[in-house]
Design an enzyme around this catalytic site. Structure first.
Site, PDB file in Angstrom:
ATOM      1  N   ASP A 111      -6.946   1.330   0.368  1.00  0.00           N
ATOM      2  CA  ASP A 111      -5.907   0.743   0.641  1.00  0.00           C
ATOM      3  C   ASP A 111      -5.521  -0.430  -0.304  1.00  0.00           C
ATOM      4  O   ASP A 111      -4.473  -0.250  -0.557  1.00  0.00           O
ATOM      5  CB  ASP A 111      -5.575   0.299   2.269  1.00  0.00           C
ATOM      6  CG  ASP A 111      -5.738   1.625   3.336  1.00  0.00           C
ATOM      7  OD1 ASP A 111      -5.461   2.903   2.702  1.00  0.00           O
ATOM      8  OD2 ASP A 111      -5.942   1.517   4.282  1.00  0.00           O
ATOM      9  N   GLU A 127      -4.274   0.513  -3.688  1.00  0.00           N
ATOM     10  CA  GLU A 127      -2.984   0.896  -3.667  1.00  0.00           C
ATOM     11  C   GLU A 127      -1.897  -0.092  -3.642  1.00  0.00           C
ATOM     12  O   GLU A 127      -0.956  -0.100  -4.327  1.00  0.00           O
ATOM     13  CB  GLU A 127      -2.820   1.961  -2.822  1.00  0.00           C
ATOM     14  CG  GLU A 127      -3.482   3.268  -2.827  1.00  0.00           C
ATOM     15  CD  GLU A 127      -3.267   4.303  -1.544  1.00  0.00           C
ATOM     16  OE1 GLU A 127      -3.605   5.472  -1.798  1.00  0.00           O
ATOM     17  OE2 GLU A 127      -2.975   3.574  -0.369  1.00  0.00           O
ATOM     18  N   ASP A 176       0.741   4.103  -3.233  1.00  0.00           N
ATOM     19  CA  ASP A 176       0.432   5.039  -3.165  1.00  0.00           C
ATOM     20  C   ASP A 176       1.390   6.065  -3.860  1.00  0.00           C
ATOM     21  O   ASP A 176       0.903   7.156  -4.548  1.00  0.00           O
ATOM     22  CB  ASP A 176       0.407   5.722  -1.702  1.00  0.00           C
ATOM     23  CG  ASP A 176       0.351   7.114  -1.394  1.00  0.00           C
ATOM     24  OD1 ASP A 176      -0.980   7.630  -1.918  1.00  0.00           O
ATOM     25  OD2 ASP A 176       1.057   7.662  -1.009  1.00  0.00           O
ATOM     26  N   GLU A 220       0.767  -1.220   0.090  1.00  0.00           N
ATOM     27  CA  GLU A 220       0.079   0.090  -0.018  1.00  0.00           C
ATOM     28  C   GLU A 220       0.982   1.233  -0.189  1.00  0.00           C
ATOM     29  O   GLU A 220       0.590   2.388  -0.840  1.00  0.00           O
ATOM     30  CB  GLU A 220      -0.917  -0.026   1.156  1.00  0.00           C
ATOM     31  CG  GLU A 220      -1.658   1.366   1.451  1.00  0.00           C
ATOM     32  CD  GLU A 220      -2.080   1.618   2.800  1.00  0.00           C
ATOM     33  OE1 GLU A 220      -2.271   2.738   3.289  1.00  0.00           O
ATOM     34  OE2 GLU A 220      -2.236   0.324   3.780  1.00  0.00           O
TER      35      GLU A 220
END
Length: 227
Positions: free
Chosen positions: A118, A121, A49, A45
């Site tokens: 989350d 990502e 991002d 995650e």
């Protein structure tokens, strides 16, 4: 490692077939299912991002070569925020393949916005580590396509615009009042009123207070412009 039929179907929805299936399994494994022999998706995650951010930054620069940073920043935020990631996750039914602990599953984890965002990502990072940046970029651009095209409108912060409208007319800033809350704890619905000093009011509902406030402000702005 062989993927389950459900994860193979998810690969089709995602648009990427993994050379390293373990990456996908890790990306869909929530921390509630982690164990000494099973990694969760938190580190992916973190990476995803950043990959998403770079893809979106490049895409915005390419689509509007004259936009200044002050315009690009809110557009960027609209594309990478958790709500946008969760919306994409819902479109490809990512929640259906998440590996959740019992308590998280019972509390509706497959539908939680933060959890879906989350995981989305993490999946982006899994694609990046499996096939490199160019492939990850292609997957992200395909999944986010319509959002990138319409981001000039979507990035408009309705609450800021409404406050500016009020201040320009000598009014105090708008007030936002929660008038109702419904639904279970894992999927609440908030109803918010946006109120101006001159008595103008509009109401909207959404799955978070922030979204409901923005929706109420947007509705009030639209009515004020019509008047």
């Amino acid at each position: 490692m062989k993927l389950s039929a459900e994860l193979k179907a998810f690969e089709e929805r995602l648009g990427h077939r993994f050379e390293q299936p373990a990456l996908l399994v890790r990306a869909v494994t929530h921390s509630s299912m982690a164990s000494p022999t099973r990694d969760d998706n938190q580190r992916l995650e973190f990476l995803g991002d950043r990959v998403l951010g770079l893809v979106m930054a490049e895409a915005l620069l390419e689509r509007d070569r004259s936009a200044e940073e002050g315009l690009l920043a809110p557009r960027f935020n609209a594309l990478v925020r958790k709500e946008a990631c969760a919306d994409v996750a819902r479109e490809i039914a990512l929640g259906d393949v998440l590996k959740l602990g019992r308590s998280e599953m019972l509390s509706g984890g497959r539908r939680k916005q933060a959890l879906l965002g989350d995981a989305m990502e993490a999946v982006i990072a899994a694609v990046y580590r499996d096939a490199g940046f160019d492939v990850a970029k292609a997957v992200v651009l395909r999944l986010w396509g319509k959002r990138i095209d319409s981001v000039k409108e979507d990035a408009r912060d309705a609450k800021t615009a409404l406050q500016e409208w009020a201040q320009a007319r000598g009014q105090t800033p708008p007030a936002y009042v929660e008038t109702a809350r419904s639904g279970p704890d894992h999927a609440p619905q908030f109803t918010i009123e946006a109120r101006l000093q001159n008595g103008e009011v509009e109401t909207a509902s959404a799955g978070s207070k922030r979204q409901a406030e923005q929706a109420a402000a947007k509705a009030l702005l639209a009515r004020l412009k019509q008047g």
